[in-house]
Design a protein around this motif. Structure first.
Motif, PDB file in Angstrom:
ATOM      1  N   VAL A 148       0.835  -1.197   0.000  1.00  0.00           N
ATOM      2  CA  VAL A 148       0.000   0.000   0.000  1.00  0.00           C
ATOM      3  C   VAL A 148       0.877   1.257   0.000  1.00  0.00           C
ATOM      4  O   VAL A 148       0.597   2.234  -0.710  1.00  0.00           O
ATOM      5  CB  VAL A 148      -0.946  -0.002   1.214  1.00  0.00           C
ATOM      6  CG1 VAL A 148      -1.714   1.323   1.310  1.00  0.00           C
ATOM      7  CG2 VAL A 148      -1.918  -1.167   1.123  1.00  0.00           C
ATOM      8  N   LEU A 149       1.961   1.232   0.766  1.00  0.00           N
ATOM      9  CA  LEU A 149       2.855   2.396   0.801  1.00  0.00           C
ATOM     10  C   LEU A 149       3.595   2.564  -0.519  1.00  0.00           C
ATOM     11  O   LEU A 149       3.891   3.689  -0.926  1.00  0.00           O
ATOM     12  CB  LEU A 149       3.853   2.257   1.955  1.00  0.00           C
ATOM     13  CG  LEU A 149       3.252   2.226   3.360  1.00  0.00           C
ATOM     14  CD1 LEU A 149       4.349   2.431   4.407  1.00  0.00           C
ATOM     15  CD2 LEU A 149       2.172   3.279   3.536  1.00  0.00           C
ATOM     16  N   THR A 150       3.878   1.463  -1.193  1.00  0.00           N
ATOM     17  CA  THR A 150       4.492   1.554  -2.524  1.00  0.00           C
ATOM     18  C   THR A 150       3.540   2.241  -3.498  1.00  0.00           C
ATOM     19  O   THR A 150       3.952   3.068  -4.315  1.00  0.00           O
ATOM     20  CB  THR A 150       4.858   0.151  -3.038  1.00  0.00           C
ATOM     21  OG1 THR A 150       5.826  -0.432  -2.151  1.00  0.00           O
ATOM     22  CG2 THR A 150       5.450   0.224  -4.436  1.00  0.00           C
ATOM     23  N   GLU A 151       2.248   1.912  -3.403  1.00  0.00           N
ATOM     24  CA  GLU A 151       1.246   2.584  -4.243  1.00  0.00           C
ATOM     25  C   GLU A 151       1.192   4.075  -3.935  1.00  0.00           C
ATOM     26  O   GLU A 151       1.097   4.914  -4.840  1.00  0.00           O
ATOM     27  CB  GLU A 151      -0.129   1.959  -4.007  1.00  0.00           C
ATOM     28  CG  GLU A 151      -0.255   0.520  -4.473  1.00  0.00           C
ATOM     29  CD  GLU A 151      -1.567  -0.104  -4.030  1.00  0.00           C
ATOM     30  OE1 GLU A 151      -2.371   0.588  -3.356  1.00  0.00           O
ATOM     31  OE2 GLU A 151      -1.797  -1.295  -4.353  1.00  0.00           O
ATOM     32  N   ALA A 152       1.253   4.410  -2.652  1.00  0.00           N
ATOM     33  CA  ALA A 152       1.222   5.818  -2.258  1.00  0.00           C
ATOM     34  C   ALA A 152       2.454   6.554  -2.777  1.00  0.00           C
ATOM     35  O   ALA A 152       2.356   7.684  -3.266  1.00  0.00           O
ATOM     36  CB  ALA A 152       1.141   5.933  -0.739  1.00  0.00           C
ATOM     37  N   ARG A 153       3.600   5.904  -2.682  1.00  0.00           N
ATOM     38  CA  ARG A 153       4.834   6.517  -3.175  1.00  0.00           C
ATOM     39  C   ARG A 153       4.745   6.791  -4.673  1.00  0.00           C
ATOM     40  O   ARG A 153       5.174   7.852  -5.157  1.00  0.00           O
ATOM     41  CB  ARG A 153       6.011   5.575  -2.896  1.00  0.00           C
ATOM     42  CG  ARG A 153       7.374   6.022  -3.379  1.00  0.00           C
ATOM     43  CD  ARG A 153       7.958   7.055  -2.439  1.00  0.00           C
ATOM     44  NE  ARG A 153       7.654   8.410  -2.883  1.00  0.00           N
ATOM     45  CZ  ARG A 153       7.557   9.447  -2.061  1.00  0.00           C
ATOM     46  NH1 ARG A 153       7.686   9.300  -0.759  1.00  0.00           N
ATOM     47  NH2 ARG A 153       7.305  10.644  -2.535  1.00  0.00           N
ATOM     48  N   ALA A 154       4.165   5.857  -5.411  1.00  0.00           N
ATOM     49  CA  ALA A 154       3.999   6.053  -6.851  1.00  0.00           C
ATOM     50  C   ALA A 154       3.107   7.251  -7.132  1.00  0.00           C
ATOM     51  O   ALA A 154       3.361   8.030  -8.066  1.00  0.00           O
ATOM     52  CB  ALA A 154       3.428   4.793  -7.489  1.00  0.00           C
ATOM     53  N   GLY A 155       2.053   7.410  -6.330  1.00  0.00           N
ATOM     54  CA  GLY A 155       1.175   8.559  -6.515  1.00  0.00           C
ATOM     55  C   GLY A 155       1.878   9.865  -6.227  1.00  0.00           C
ATOM     56  O   GLY A 155       1.715  10.849  -6.967  1.00  0.00           O
ATOM     57  N   LEU A 156       2.676   9.906  -5.167  1.00  0.00           N
ATOM     58  CA  LEU A 156       3.405  11.122  -4.830  1.00  0.00           C
ATOM     59  C   LEU A 156       4.460  11.464  -5.889  1.00  0.00           C
ATOM     60  O   LEU A 156       4.732  12.637  -6.141  1.00  0.00           O
ATOM     61  CB  LEU A 156       4.070  10.974  -3.461  1.00  0.00           C
ATOM     62  CG  LEU A 156       3.126  10.955  -2.259  1.00  0.00           C
ATOM     63  CD1 LEU A 156       3.876  10.533  -1.001  1.00  0.00           C
ATOM     64  CD2 LEU A 156       2.463  12.312  -2.058  1.00  0.00           C
ATOM     65  N   ASP A 157       5.047  10.443  -6.510  1.00  0.00           N
ATOM     66  CA  ASP A 157       6.117  10.677  -7.479  1.00  0.00           C
ATOM     67  C   ASP A 157       5.608  11.013  -8.880  1.00  0.00           C
ATOM     68  O   ASP A 157       6.401  11.418  -9.748  1.00  0.00           O
ATOM     69  CB  ASP A 157       7.024   9.447  -7.559  1.00  0.00           C
ATOM     70  CG  ASP A 157       7.889   9.288  -6.320  1.00  0.00           C
ATOM     71  OD1 ASP A 157       8.039  10.274  -5.569  1.00  0.00           O
ATOM     72  OD2 ASP A 157       8.416   8.172  -6.102  1.00  0.00           O
ATOM     73  N   LYS A 158       4.300  10.860  -9.116  1.00  0.00           N
ATOM     74  CA  LYS A 158       3.763  11.232 -10.426  1.00  0.00           C
ATOM     75  C   LYS A 158       3.998  12.709 -10.707  1.00  0.00           C
ATOM     76  O   LYS A 158       4.104  13.518  -9.797  1.00  0.00           O
ATOM     77  CB  LYS A 158       2.270  10.933 -10.492  1.00  0.00           C
ATOM     78  CG  LYS A 158       1.921   9.474 -10.676  1.00  0.00           C
ATOM     79  CD  LYS A 158       0.406   9.290 -10.769  1.00  0.00           C
ATOM     80  CE  LYS A 158       0.026   7.831 -10.939  1.00  0.00           C
ATOM     81  NZ  LYS A 158      -1.454   7.658 -10.990  1.00  0.00           N
TER      82      LYS A 158
END
Length: 258
Positions: A148-158
């Motif tokens: 879940v945190l990996t998904e969040a990180r991907a969203g922040l890095d977009k």
């Protein structure tokens, strides 16, 4: 406000150059948390002005129906919405940023998640008219995992870590409708003219979970190798699913209370 201090303990921990706060719901005070949260939830789905107009026109039953029709009915969407609401409330109470638009008011359907950045905090320096941004991902899970945190990180890095032009255009359009023209103009100037310097952007990862987020958030901060300052805030409530259900049940009960 969500009044976290009245029903949670907290612990602040620096992780390298970054910041982490863990809020833990006190089992003996969770009823305060349910009540405080239920009191703020309706405003995230419908403006006070809208509710007041329906109240004047149709009375308490009409206003209650308006609120209830806005609320999600599925457990997953309720959980996700509440995570976003808590992130918004934490930003407003603990940072220099404001969240000028409660975007859940513009959901396409109450049982659908919204796309784009979950929350964007904005601060306007009155002296320089310089904007700064807090790009936020909110995750709510009964059992928080590294995935879940990996998904969040991907969203922040977009978008190279910057707030997306689409999300800021949405906020600007809503601010024009709400009559907040100075902030709308500043956002339009940043997105359409001068650009957004990375130095004016910070990231927030906010989690709401039933399990302890400490280790997961610490690992995520330690492995971050980007250029943006990072805040991580984890809210833990034992019995996460039951707590979410109790909040929405109380919102509905309060709306119908004579």
């Amino acid at each position: 406000m969500a009044q976290f201090a009245s029903w949670c303990t907290h612990c602040d921990t620096p992780v390298g150059a970054h910041y982490m706060r863990v809020l833990t719901g006190d089992a003996s005070r969770l009823h305060f948390g349910i009540g405080a949260t239920a009191a703020i939830v309706p405003d995230h789905y419908a403006s006070e002005e809208h509710v007041a107009r329906v109240l004047r026109m149709l009375g308490k039953p009409g206003a209650a129906a308006l609120i209830e029709e806005k609320l999600p009915t599925t457990k997953a969407i309720r959980s996700g919405d509440l995570g976003e609401i808590y992130a918004t409330e934490w930003i407003a109470a603990n940072t220099v940023y404001q969240v000028p638009v409660k975007r859940l008011r513009w959901k396409d359907h109450r049982n659908m998640a919204m796309r784009g950045e979950d929350v964007i905090g904005i601060a306007l320096d009155p002296a320089t008219a310089q904007l700064s941004f807090l790009k936020t991902e909110a995750k709510s899970r009964a059992n928080l995992t590294s995935r879940v945190l990996t998904e969040a990180r991907a969203g922040l890095d977009k978008e190279g870590g910057l707030p997306s032009a689409h999300a800021l255009s949405f906020i600007s359009a809503r601010l024009v409708e709400l009559g907040n023209l100075p902030l709308a103009d500043a956002i339009d100037n940043a997105t359409l003219n001068v650009g957004i310097p990375p130095a004016t952007v910070r990231h927030l990862l906010f989690t709401f979970s039933g399990n302890a987020p400490d280790g997961l958030l610490t690992d995520a901060l330690r492995t971050y190798a980007g250029i943006y300052g990072q805040w991580s805030v984890g809210l833990r409530v034992d019995g996460h699913t039951a707590f979410v259900g109790a909040v929405y049940d109380k919102v509905i009960a309060d709306a119908h209370y004579p």
